[in-house]
Design a protein around this motif. Structure first.
Motif, PDB file in Angstrom:
ATOM      1  N   LEU A   1       0.827  -1.212   0.000  1.00 19.96           N
ATOM      2  CA  LEU A   1       0.000   0.000   0.000  1.00 19.96           C
ATOM      3  C   LEU A   1       0.861   1.262   0.000  1.00 19.96           C
ATOM      4  O   LEU A   1       0.545   2.241  -0.683  1.00 19.96           O
ATOM      5  N   VAL A   2       1.937   1.263   0.763  1.00 18.18           N
ATOM      6  CA  VAL A   2       2.833   2.420   0.783  1.00 18.18           C
ATOM      7  C   VAL A   2       3.463   2.621  -0.591  1.00 18.18           C
ATOM      8  O   VAL A   2       3.552   3.743  -1.094  1.00 18.18           O
ATOM      9  N   GLY A   3       3.888   1.555  -1.238  1.00 18.09           N
ATOM     10  CA  GLY A   3       4.487   1.650  -2.571  1.00 18.09           C
ATOM     11  C   GLY A   3       3.510   2.193  -3.589  1.00 18.09           C
ATOM     12  O   GLY A   3       3.843   3.067  -4.399  1.00 18.09           O
ATOM     13  N   VAL A   4       2.284   1.690  -3.561  1.00 17.47           N
ATOM     14  CA  VAL A   4       1.265   2.171  -4.510  1.00 17.47           C
ATOM     15  C   VAL A   4       0.964   3.644  -4.249  1.00 17.47           C
ATOM     16  O   VAL A   4       0.803   4.433  -5.189  1.00 17.47           O
ATOM     17  N   SER A   5       0.921   4.046  -2.992  1.00 14.89           N
ATOM     18  CA  SER A   5       0.657   5.454  -2.655  1.00 14.89           C
ATOM     19  C   SER A   5       1.768   6.353  -3.173  1.00 14.89           C
ATOM     20  O   SER A   5       1.503   7.424  -3.727  1.00 14.89           O
ATOM     21  N   LEU A   6       3.024   5.942  -2.991  1.00 16.77           N
ATOM     22  CA  LEU A   6       4.148   6.741  -3.483  1.00 16.77           C
ATOM     23  C   LEU A   6       4.110   6.886  -4.998  1.00 16.77           C
ATOM     24  O   LEU A   6       4.347   7.974  -5.531  1.00 16.77           O
ATOM     25  N   VAL A   7       3.838   5.805  -5.686  1.00 16.84           N
ATOM     26  CA  VAL A   7       3.735   5.875  -7.139  1.00 16.84           C
ATOM     27  C   VAL A   7       2.592   6.799  -7.540  1.00 16.84           C
ATOM     28  O   VAL A   7       2.730   7.626  -8.448  1.00 16.84           O
ATOM     29  N   GLY A   8       1.464   6.707  -6.847  1.00 15.20           N
ATOM     30  CA  GLY A   8       0.322   7.563  -7.168  1.00 15.20           C
ATOM     31  C   GLY A   8       0.623   9.028  -6.939  1.00 15.20           C
ATOM     32  O   GLY A   8       0.230   9.891  -7.744  1.00 15.20           O
ATOM     33  N   PHE A   9       1.330   9.353  -5.871  1.00 18.14           N
ATOM     34  CA  PHE A   9       1.639  10.754  -5.593  1.00 18.14           C
ATOM     35  C   PHE A   9       2.678  11.323  -6.544  1.00 18.14           C
ATOM     36  O   PHE A   9       2.692  12.512  -6.806  1.00 18.14           O
ATOM     37  N   THR A  10       3.591  10.496  -7.061  1.00 15.76           N
ATOM     38  CA  THR A  10       4.597  11.023  -7.985  1.00 15.76           C
ATOM     39  C   THR A  10       4.082  11.102  -9.416  1.00 15.76           C
ATOM     40  O   THR A  10       4.398  12.055 -10.127  1.00 15.76           O
ATOM     41  N   ILE A  11       3.311  10.141  -9.839  1.00 14.92           N
ATOM     42  CA  ILE A  11       2.829  10.124 -11.218  1.00 14.92           C
ATOM     43  C   ILE A  11       1.469  10.809 -11.349  1.00 14.92           C
ATOM     44  O   ILE A  11       1.153  11.379 -12.390  1.00 14.92           O
ATOM     45  N   GLY A  12       0.707  10.836 -10.277  1.00 16.05           N
ATOM     46  CA  GLY A  12      -0.657  11.359 -10.322  1.00 16.05           C
ATOM     47  C   GLY A  12      -0.809  12.780 -10.841  1.00 16.05           C
ATOM     48  O   GLY A  12      -1.621  13.028 -11.740  1.00 16.05           O
ATOM     49  N   PRO A  13      -0.077  13.768 -10.352  1.00 17.30           N
ATOM     50  CA  PRO A  13      -0.275  15.139 -10.819  1.00 17.30           C
ATOM     51  C   PRO A  13      -0.009  15.310 -12.317  1.00 17.30           C
ATOM     52  O   PRO A  13      -0.742  16.020 -13.006  1.00 17.30           O
ATOM     53  N   SER A  14       1.048  14.658 -12.834  1.00 16.64           N
ATOM     54  CA  SER A  14       1.313  14.801 -14.271  1.00 16.64           C
ATOM     55  C   SER A  14       0.214  14.133 -15.090  1.00 16.64           C
ATOM     56  O   SER A  14      -0.166  14.641 -16.153  1.00 16.64           O
ATOM     57  N   MET A  15      -0.305  13.019 -14.612  1.00  8.44           N
ATOM     58  CA  MET A  15      -1.409  12.354 -15.329  1.00  8.44           C
ATOM     59  C   MET A  15      -2.667  13.222 -15.295  1.00  8.44           C
ATOM     60  O   MET A  15      -3.404  13.304 -16.277  1.00  8.44           O
ATOM     61  N   LEU A  16      -2.915  13.866 -14.183  1.00  8.53           N
ATOM     62  CA  LEU A  16      -4.082  14.725 -14.044  1.00  8.53           C
ATOM     63  C   LEU A  16      -4.003  15.911 -15.002  1.00  8.53           C
ATOM     64  O   LEU A  16      -4.991  16.273 -15.631  1.00  8.53           O
ATOM     65  N   ARG A  17      -2.804  16.493 -15.166  1.00 12.05           N
ATOM     66  CA  ARG A  17      -2.642  17.613 -16.097  1.00 12.05           C
ATOM     67  C   ARG A  17      -2.875  17.161 -17.530  1.00 12.05           C
ATOM     68  O   ARG A  17      -3.452  17.883 -18.321  1.00 12.05           O
ATOM     69  N   ARG A  18      -2.405  15.976 -17.871  1.00 12.38           N
ATOM     70  CA  ARG A  18      -2.605  15.470 -19.235  1.00 12.38           C
ATOM     71  C   ARG A  18      -4.086  15.233 -19.510  1.00 12.38           C
ATOM     72  O   ARG A  18      -4.566  15.492 -20.602  1.00 12.38           O
ATOM     73  N   LEU A  19      -4.782  14.701 -18.501  1.00 14.06           N
ATOM     74  CA  LEU A  19      -6.201  14.408 -18.712  1.00 14.06           C
ATOM     75  C   LEU A  19      -7.035  15.679 -18.820  1.00 14.06           C
ATOM     76  O   LEU A  19      -7.961  15.752 -19.632  1.00 14.06           O
ATOM     77  N   THR A  20      -6.702  16.689 -18.046  1.00 11.67           N
ATOM     78  CA  THR A  20      -7.497  17.915 -18.088  1.00 11.67           C
ATOM     79  C   THR A  20      -7.059  18.827 -19.215  1.00 11.67           C
ATOM     80  O   THR A  20      -7.821  19.686 -19.644  1.00 11.67           O
ATOM     81  N   GLY A  21      -5.832  18.690 -19.719  1.00 12.65           N
ATOM     82  CA  GLY A  21      -5.379  19.498 -20.844  1.00 12.65           C
ATOM     83  C   GLY A  21      -4.786  20.833 -20.429  1.00 12.65           C
ATOM     84  O   GLY A  21      -4.343  21.594 -21.272  1.00 12.65           O
ATOM     85  N   ASN A  22      -4.752  21.184 -19.184  1.00  9.87           N
ATOM     86  CA  ASN A  22      -4.178  22.452 -18.721  1.00  9.87           C
ATOM     87  C   ASN A  22      -2.766  22.186 -18.204  1.00  9.87           C
ATOM     88  O   ASN A  22      -2.581  21.565 -17.184  1.00  9.87           O
ATOM     89  N   SER A  23      -1.793  22.655 -18.951  1.00  7.24           N
ATOM     90  CA  SER A  23      -0.427  22.471 -18.469  1.00  7.24           C
ATOM     91  C   SER A  23      -0.069  23.528 -17.432  1.00  7.24           C
ATOM     92  O   SER A  23       0.678  23.280 -16.522  1.00  7.24           O
ATOM     93  N   THR A  24      -0.590  24.735 -17.605  1.00  7.34           N
ATOM     94  CA  THR A  24      -0.379  25.781 -16.604  1.00  7.34           C
ATOM     95  C   THR A  24      -1.701  26.455 -16.368  1.00  7.34           C
ATOM     96  O   THR A  24      -2.464  26.734 -17.295  1.00  7.34           O
TER      97      THR A  24
END
Length: 178
Positions: A20-43
């Motif tokens: 669970l700790v490993g999955v959480s760390l991966v989610g916190f590091t990759i999550g924000p960049s994935m969220l920006r790609r999905l929403t289309g707003n880079s800034t």
């Protein structure tokens, strides 16, 4: 070997927590960049609200003059002290700054001179103490050398008297007392 049943349960819980700790760390590091790609707003574009100048407060003195003049052109016009400061030319400001730096340098120089004077006094005191010590050591050394000479002379005299006693027939008669 098989683990006891209690230890196997703890091992399984430990593995689950680590996963669970490993999955959480991966989610916190990759999550924000994935969220920006999905929403289309880079800034995100955020508009800044307009600044309001409150000339009655004295907080504007902490703002650098360049920012004060460009951001708030009417701020401080009614303050006579501010008008006087703003009315000074560049040479007057530089000469004032140089006089302040000179005063600080003079204070620093006086402090340094006082420290040097204290250091000289301490050096003089310790030098006098060292001279006293050297004198006492020399006196002790002279006394030791004199005692060694006298002892050597006394041993020679004792050897001479013992030799004469042996020549006259004296025998060493040492008894061991028990």
């Amino acid at each position: 070997m098989a683990y006891p049943p209690d230890q196997g349960l703890y091992t399984g819980v430990l593995r689950l927590v680590l996963v669970l700790v490993g999955v959480s760390l991966v989610g916190f590091t990759i999550g924000p960049s994935m969220l920006r790609r999905l929403t289309g707003n880079s800034t995100a574009q955020v508009s800044c609200p307009s600044c309001v100048c409150d000339c009655s407060s004295e907080d504007f003195l902490s703002i650098p003059l360049g920012i004060l003049n460009s951001s708030f052109p009417d701020c401080g016009k009614s303050d006579p002290d501010m008008n006087e400061e703003m009315g000074k030319d560049f040479v007057a400001l530089l000469s004032e700054e140089l006089s302040l730096q000179k005063a600080v340098a003079n204070d620093s120089m006086q402090h340094t001179k006082a420290l040097i004077s204290d250091a000289r006094k301490a050096f003089s005191h310790y030098q006098k103490e060292a001279e006293k010590c050297s004198t006492v050591v020399e006196t002790c050394e002279e006394g030791r050398e004199k005692a060694e000479r006298e002892l050597a002379e006394e041993l020679k005299l004792s050897a001479l008297w013992e030799k004469r006693a042996h020549e006259l027939g004296w025998k060493v008669n040492r008894r061991i007392y028990s």
